[in-house]
Design an enzyme around this catalytic site. Sequence first.
Site, PDB file in Angstrom:
ATOM      1  CG  ASP A  47      56.752  87.836 -10.791  1.00  0.00           C
ATOM      2  OD1 ASP A  47      56.467  88.998 -10.387  1.00  0.00           O
ATOM      3  OD2 ASP A  47      56.453  86.824  -9.807  1.00  0.00           O
ATOM      4  CE  LYS A  69      60.618  90.737  -5.381  1.00  0.00           C
ATOM      5  NZ  LYS A  69      61.500  91.411  -5.140  1.00  0.00           N
ATOM      6  CG  MET A 184      63.665  80.096  -5.794  1.00  0.00           C
ATOM      7  SD  MET A 184      63.015  81.358  -4.759  1.00  0.00           S
ATOM      8  CE  MET A 184      61.882  80.519  -3.852  1.00  0.00           C
TER       9      MET A 184
HETATM   10  N1  SAH Z   1      55.291  80.679  -7.380  1.00  0.00           N
HETATM   11  C1  SAH Z   1      56.052  79.995  -8.279  1.00  0.00           C
HETATM   12  C2  SAH Z   1      57.433  79.659  -7.504  1.00  0.00           C
HETATM   13  C3  SAH Z   1      58.112  80.942  -7.331  1.00  0.00           C
HETATM   14  S1  SAH Z   1      59.892  80.837  -6.719  1.00  0.00           S
HETATM   15  C4  SAH Z   1      55.480  78.307  -8.445  1.00  0.00           C
HETATM   16  O1  SAH Z   1      54.372  78.060  -7.771  1.00  0.00           O
HETATM   17  O2  SAH Z   1      55.888  77.685  -9.157  1.00  0.00           O
HETATM   18  C5  SAH Z   1      60.952  80.511  -8.217  1.00  0.00           C
HETATM   19  C6  SAH Z   1      61.113  79.159  -8.274  1.00  0.00           C
HETATM   20  O3  SAH Z   1      60.250  78.420  -9.104  1.00  0.00           O
HETATM   21  C7  SAH Z   1      62.364  79.035  -9.332  1.00  0.00           C
HETATM   22  O4  SAH Z   1      63.816  79.313  -8.808  1.00  0.00           O
HETATM   23  C8  SAH Z   1      62.244  77.563  -9.557  1.00  0.00           C
HETATM   24  O5  SAH Z   1      62.681  77.008  -8.712  1.00  0.00           O
HETATM   25  C9  SAH Z   1      60.706  77.311  -9.621  1.00  0.00           C
HETATM   26  N2  SAH Z   1      60.082  77.386 -10.937  1.00  0.00           N
HETATM   27  C10 SAH Z   1      59.289  78.403 -11.290  1.00  0.00           C
HETATM   28  N3  SAH Z   1      58.902  77.927 -12.829  1.00  0.00           N
HETATM   29  C11 SAH Z   1      59.718  76.953 -13.152  1.00  0.00           C
HETATM   30  C12 SAH Z   1      60.021  76.321 -14.356  1.00  0.00           C
HETATM   31  N4  SAH Z   1      59.135  76.596 -15.398  1.00  0.00           N
HETATM   32  N5  SAH Z   1      60.548  75.462 -14.302  1.00  0.00           N
HETATM   33  C13 SAH Z   1      61.354  75.042 -13.301  1.00  0.00           C
HETATM   34  N6  SAH Z   1      61.198  75.509 -12.137  1.00  0.00           N
HETATM   35  C14 SAH Z   1      60.582  76.451 -11.987  1.00  0.00           C
END
Ligand code: SAH
Length: 262
Positions: A47, A69, A184
Amino acid sequence: MIDRLPYEPPEFHPGWVWLVGAGPGDPGLLTLLAWHALRSADVVVHDALVGTDILSLVRDDAELEYAGKRGGKPSPRQPDITARLIELAKQGKRVLRLKGGDPFVFGRGGEEAAALVQAGVPFRVVPGVTSGIAGPAYAGIPVTTRGTNHAVTLVTGSDAGGDVPDGLDWDALAKGSPVLIVYMALRHMKALSDRLLASGRAPDEGVAVISDATLPSQRVLITRLDVCAEETEIAAMKAPAIVCVGPVVALRRSLDWFGATP
Ligand code: SAH
């Protein structure tokens, strides 16, 4: 560099797909199983949220395929991604499907696993450290403490169409969960804060916006529910970001450790 794992990991068989969480960004938060998968895979389908530090850990002869995505930007359709995973597995490759955070937390890992089941492709799930918990931790915010909250809710700020999810009972969330961790959410801060305020949350309630959590570029904005949308814009907070609402935000004042020097 680790060359030997401190335990005997399961073998990554050809023709299998491993759905692996890469964690939120800091490569130190990879699990041993994720590391083993990165060192064994023939092809890595990843991703946008998986950074180059982590992708550089793959074997030299492994192929990297981007299946990113990102809210608002054109990206491969989900059915195309799952079809590609199935195709690669049927070619007898060790297919690593690498996702940011945890693959089963707002990551569509569940849908991909279901498609693999339907296609008869064997798979394993390797959970990862989710950004909604690690992000606050790197900002000095525990998502629970005995003194503040006995529940925490992980919630998405965008539905499949990119809007604030209407199917969610915001009133019940506002009343029932003292701490909300919103994924998100960046593009919907105004709608989110309006809904929470309308459901009785206090205007001066603490809000943390944590962007690029766990990475050297991490930024944290501490604000209040009534002004968080404006302040997020003024501070030009960038995605990906986690939004944390609740009494735990105040703990950062004494627990902020990121960037401290010895
Ligand atoms: N599966 C991922 C989430 C995917 S949805 C998890 O468990 O973290 C994508 C969202 O995850 C982003 O819009 C943001 O809200 C969050 N996200 C993922 N990585 C991030 C990071 N390093 N810092 C802040 N938010 C993060």
